[in-house]
Design a protein around this motif. Structure first.
Motif, mmCIF file in Angstrom:
data_model
loop_
_atom_site.group_PDB
_atom_site.id
_atom_site.type_symbol
_atom_site.label_atom_id
_atom_site.label_comp_id
_atom_site.label_asym_id
_atom_site.label_seq_id
_atom_site.Cartn_x
_atom_site.Cartn_y
_atom_site.Cartn_z
ATOM 1 N N GLU A 1 -4.673 -3.277 -6.440
ATOM 2 C CA GLU A 1 -5.888 -3.094 -5.657
ATOM 3 C C GLU A 1 -5.823 -1.699 -5.061
ATOM 4 O O GLU A 1 -4.754 -1.276 -4.592
ATOM 5 C CB GLU A 1 -5.896 -4.159 -4.555
ATOM 6 N N ASP A 2 -6.944 -0.944 -5.092
ATOM 7 C CA ASP A 2 -6.897 0.401 -4.526
ATOM 8 C C ASP A 2 -8.054 0.670 -3.572
ATOM 9 O O ASP A 2 -8.965 -0.143 -3.423
ATOM 10 C CB ASP A 2 -6.833 1.468 -5.635
ATOM 11 N N HIS B 1 -2.815 2.520 -3.369
ATOM 12 C CA HIS B 1 -2.985 1.187 -3.945
ATOM 13 C C HIS B 1 -1.788 0.303 -3.627
ATOM 14 O O HIS B 1 -0.791 0.748 -3.072
ATOM 15 C CB HIS B 1 -3.210 1.280 -5.468
ATOM 16 N N SER B 2 -1.944 -0.988 -3.970
ATOM 17 C CA SER B 2 -0.839 -1.942 -3.856
ATOM 18 C C SER B 2 -0.672 -2.647 -5.193
ATOM 19 O O SER B 2 -1.627 -2.771 -5.966
ATOM 20 C CB SER B 2 -1.103 -2.970 -2.754
ATOM 21 N N SER C 1 -5.046 -3.094 1.699
ATOM 22 C CA SER C 1 -5.199 -4.041 0.591
ATOM 23 C C SER C 1 -5.195 -5.466 1.112
ATOM 24 O O SER C 1 -4.686 -5.745 2.206
ATOM 25 C CB SER C 1 -4.063 -3.866 -0.414
ATOM 26 N N LYS D 1 -9.836 -3.416 -8.499
ATOM 27 C CA LYS D 1 -8.919 -4.538 -8.276
ATOM 28 C C LYS D 1 -8.830 -5.346 -9.558
ATOM 29 O O LYS D 1 -9.829 -5.521 -10.262
ATOM 30 C CB LYS D 1 -9.474 -5.394 -7.141
ATOM 31 N N ASP E 1 0.815 -1.227 0.000
ATOM 32 C CA ASP E 1 0.000 0.000 0.000
ATOM 33 C C ASP E 1 0.849 1.279 0.000
ATOM 34 O O ASP E 1 1.676 1.487 0.899
ATOM 35 C CB ASP E 1 -0.905 0.005 1.230
#
Length: 303
Positions: A86-87, A111-112, A295, A92, A66
């Motif tokens: 993913e945010d 996000h990640s 996330s 995602k 993240d």
């Protein structure tokens, strides 16, 4: 972008020469990831409008957990393997080999980006600055699966048109900061002539093989080198080796605006940066959803 028909027929009024080149050496980023950074390091802090170019290699459990962005776009182009992103907006998905994600962070995203396959995931991530009038727009994504990326082949040259136009085909990607992003593969003996708007900054990054760029008398350049191109209205490239040559050609219209950057925040003034840090720390002005979001990757949840 006009004049793509000259790719195969005409010469340029002025072909762009290589004015700088250097090797992107591996360094550590994120959580155990390795990147070869060519733009955004001490030799080349900024190449308007480009902030960062990373060629990344990530093997689980390493990745990019993240983290926030504001004021620019990230363009992720997978070369091998897959990454799940993913945010905090609930967006995602997973991008696999040859897939593209064009993310406009705008006023704020957290996000990640984590490995989604066995082995090593490889790709390119480019950061493109946004003009002052676009820095605080709502975040958005443009994603294209590999099978839907526009491709053309002509005279020993194959191109994947990620943004802009080449060999008569255009990408559907909308670029707020006018940008071209072309993935070329040249067979042995192939010669490319690709128009580039005269006012734009442009560079080449070599992915595989070795190529001759700018002048046919130039020394061959090998993988992981970035080449900054000088003035002119096009690029000439030759593959004089026996193996395929693959490189990206990226160009963009310079913004010509002041730049203040603190890590993943890129604005025009120190005051705006201070405000951004304040917004992020206090979950305001675009970062509200970051207060309670983590996330799946960060919390160890299986995707």
């Amino acid at each position: 972008m006009h004049g793509s028909e000259s790719c195969s027929s005409g010469a340029f009024e002025e072909a762009r020469m290589v004015v700088r080149k250097f090797l992107a050496r591996p360094q550590h980023e994120g959580a155990g990831a390795v990147v070869r950074r060519s733009i955004g390091r001490f030799e080349l802090r900024y190449f308007d409008p480009f902030l960062v170019l990373d060629e990344f290699s990530v093997t689980a459990p390493a990745g990019f957990p993240d983290h926030p962005h504001r004021g620019f776009e990230t363009v992720t182009y997978m070369l091998q393997g897959a990454v799940t992103h993913e945010d905090f907006e609930g967006h995602k998905g997973t991008i696999g080999p040859g897939d593209l994600q064009w993310m406009t962070a705008g006023r704020g995203i957290v996000h990640s980006e984590m490995p989604a396959a066995q082995g090593t995931q490889k790709g390119l991530q480019l950061w493109i600055n946004l003009s002052s009038k676009h820095k605080m727009i709502e975040p958005r994504y443009q994603e294209i699966l590999s099978k839907n990326i526009a491709e053309a082949t002509e005279g020993g040259i194959k191109v994947r048109v990620i943004a802009g136009e080449a060999l008569g085909i255009k990408s559907p990607i909308y670029t707020r900061t006018p940008t071209m992003y072309l993935d070329f593969t040249l067979k042995s003996g192939a010669h490319l002539q690709q128009p580039i708007p005269v006012s734009w900054n442009a560079f080449v990054y070599v992915l595989e093989g070795e190529g001759v760029f700018g002048s046919s008398k130039s020394q061959p350049v090998t993988a992981h080198h970035i080449l900054l191109l000088g003035s002119g209205n096009g690029l000439e490239a030759w593959n004089k080796s026996s193996k395929p040559l693959r490189f990206i050609l990226v160009g963009g219209e310079p913004l010509g605006e002041p730049l203040v950057q603190v890590g993943p925040f890129v604005m025009n003034t120190q005051e705006e940066i201070d405000q951004t840090v304040d917004d992020f720390e206090n979950f305001t002005n675009g970062f509200e959803k970051a207060r309670h979001w983590r996330s799946g990757a960060a919390t160890g949840v299986e995707f």
